[in-house]
Design an enzyme around this catalytic site. Structure first.
Site, PDB file in Angstrom:
ATOM      1  N   GLN A  56      -3.354  -7.585  -3.119  1.00 53.17           N
ATOM      2  CA  GLN A  56      -4.131  -6.837  -4.098  1.00 53.17           C
ATOM      3  C   GLN A  56      -4.956  -5.679  -3.517  1.00 53.17           C
ATOM      4  O   GLN A  56      -4.957  -4.581  -4.086  1.00 53.17           O
ATOM      5  CB  GLN A  56      -5.028  -7.782  -4.897  1.00 53.17           C
ATOM      6  N   GLU A 100       1.939 -23.952   2.572  1.00 53.80           N
ATOM      7  CA  GLU A 100       3.135 -23.855   1.737  1.00 53.80           C
ATOM      8  C   GLU A 100       4.396 -24.236   2.501  1.00 53.80           C
ATOM      9  O   GLU A 100       5.304 -24.866   1.957  1.00 53.80           O
ATOM     10  CB  GLU A 100       3.227 -22.443   1.148  1.00 53.80           C
ATOM     11  N   GLY A 137       0.817  -1.210   0.000  1.00 56.60           N
ATOM     12  CA  GLY A 137       0.000   0.000   0.000  1.00 56.60           C
ATOM     13  C   GLY A 137       0.847   1.255   0.000  1.00 56.60           C
ATOM     14  O   GLY A 137       0.650   2.164  -0.816  1.00 56.60           O
ATOM     15  N   VAL A 166       7.308   4.427  14.346  1.00 51.94           N
ATOM     16  CA  VAL A 166       6.330   5.420  14.796  1.00 51.94           C
ATOM     17  C   VAL A 166       5.656   4.892  16.062  1.00 51.94           C
ATOM     18  O   VAL A 166       5.077   3.805  16.064  1.00 51.94           O
ATOM     19  CB  VAL A 166       5.275   5.691  13.705  1.00 51.94           C
TER      20      VAL A 166
END
Length: 448
Positions: free
Chosen positions: A331, A184, A27, A93
């Site tokens: 996504q 996985e 993002g 932060v």
């Protein structure tokens, strides 16, 4: 000695709107890349100096890839020759102050005009402190490197003991969580057991190596379709992985995993892939947080604020189609980042912003060679070789940087023909806190 009091963020003053981005994940980088130009000063804050492709962390942990092949330095991505007035600072932060419009860090405060929180998620242990202390998470590069070192230390020690009980505990591996990471990781260990370990450690009987996959729900890959779950379960069982459904791990002391109901598994390795929670930042009001994430509107604005945004895994955007928020995959973060950069440009011009609409491009998971599952748009479900090829293509294309794409692809091609994992190195011996047995071993054999 470094004096922290003499450090500061050292961000130049500006007359342009200052956009502060917390987090360099998918993002964050997609916003920053598209704010390129002269309209904004962009400041990115992160406690690591690289962007990582975390879906491939399990391959770092199981010696399939080196960490620098799935990560890209943020300063390289946003060099001054490509981006005007972009500033990166390696800092954590601690909190935000929406009233003063500042973010607080260890080395000082930074005012902002627009704040974007893209901090992603962290491991969720569901309040189990014993598991948190002794299990291996798999959310960051250091986690993967710790697990890799630990795995090969277990194999080395298994080759040096004649005690069958001790050797069995070294050869029992428990993976908690039947989502993509757990599935996985289990598949990668099973392929190592079949193709690599018997050659590397000829004195060890790897038919005694047990791989347990423990899932609390009634199927593996719960976010994917029931059809993909059924195929995955069959793939796992065919590979000799012991799958325990409707099972919960109640405790793990570093040596014994306790399953709810009383079953105990002697193991020195428990990988925790059972869940994540939002990596929240202090300072936002309680009403802005829902389901452990930051509640946002359709423009990704944090509820109650018109200049604070949250995107990606940390953002909870409830819609009719996604009442529980968007899935925690790359996504949504990518798409929200791209749209938010456009909306910020619209906002400063006084134009109407565009609402976010998620385009679901499907879900993928790989189990082993030629074995994968894919849920694609249009209610298309693939399994086997074609799903495996789709997984390979999508993951190579999602990597940042041409070098990383080339390195990962060449590694996969090499492994396809040779069955070799080329990074079976114990770079730094790993010892869990409180693990006296492993600490004594490391000291005795002068491994540090």
């Amino acid at each position: 000695m470094l004096d922290v009091d003499k450090l500061s963020l050292n961000i130049p003053d500006t007359t342009k709107p200052r956009v502060v981005i917390i987090g360099g994940g998918f993002g964050g980088i997609n916003v920053a890349q598209r704010l390129k130009g002269k309209d904004f000063q962009v400041v990115m804050l992160d406690r690591q100096n690289y962007h990582g492709f975390w879906p491939l962390l399990y391959q770092v942990a199981t010696a399939g890839l080196e960490p620098d092949s799935i990560a890209e330095p943020l300063r390289k991505m946003f060099g001054s020759d490509k981006y005007d007035d972009f500033h990166f600072r390696l800092v954590k932060v601690n909190s935000v102050n929406p009233i003063a419009k500042t973010v607080h860090t260890l080395v000082g405060d930074l005012p902002y005009d627009y704040l974007i929180i893209a901090t992603g998620t962290k491991t969720n242990y569901f309040g189990n402190e014993e598991v948190k202390k002794n299990a291996f998470p798999l959310k960051q590069v250091p986690h993967a490197l710790n697990l890799r070192s630990h795995l090969f230390q277990c194999f080395e020690q298994a080759s040096m003991t004649a005690d069958p009980e001790l050797q069995q505990s070294l050869l029992n591996f428990v993976i908690v969580g039947g989502g993509p990471t757990g599935v996985e990781t289990a598949g990668a260990l099973a392929e190592m057991r079949k193709h690599i370990l018997p050659t590397d450690y000829p004195g060890v009987d790897f038919s005694r190596m047990n791989i347990y996959l423990v899932e609390g729900m009634d199927r593996v890959l719960p976010p994917m379709s029931p059809e993909s779950s059924r195929k995955t379960l069959k793939y796992l069982q065919d590979m000799g992985i012991i799958v325990k459904l409707n099972a919960l791990v109640e405790g793990y002391d570093g040596y014994v995993a306790t399953i709810k109901g009383g079953e105990k598994i002697q193991t020195q390795t428990l990988v925790w892939a059972a869940g994540v929670q939002g990596a929240l930042i202090d300072g936002l009001p309680a009403e802005a947080v829902e389901r452990g994430r930051i509640h946002v509107n359709r423009y990704n604005q944090v509820l109650g604020f018109d200049n604070i945004f949250a995107i990606g895994d940390i953002a909870f955007m409830k819609t009719d189609k996604w009442p529980k928020g968007h899935p925690g995959v790359a996504q949504p973060a990518i798409q929200q980042g791209k749209l938010l950069s456009k909306n910020l440009k619209r906002l400063v011009k006084g134009e109407k912003m565009e609402e976010f609409e998620y385009v679901d491009k499907g879900s993928l998971a790989i189990i082993g060679r030629n074995q994968a599952v894919a849920d694609l748009p249009g209610n298309i479900h693939l399994g086997g070789f074609f799903a495996w090829m789709t997984w390979l293509f999508v993951h190579v294309m999602a990597l940042v940087g041409f070098r990383n794409k080339l390195v990962v692809l060449s590694n996969w091609v090499y492994r396809f023909f040779t069955y070799e994992n080329g990074t079976r190195l114990i770079i730094r011996p790993f010892v869990r806190k409180g693990d006296k047995v492993r600490r004594d071993f490391v000291n005795k054999y002068d491994m540090e």
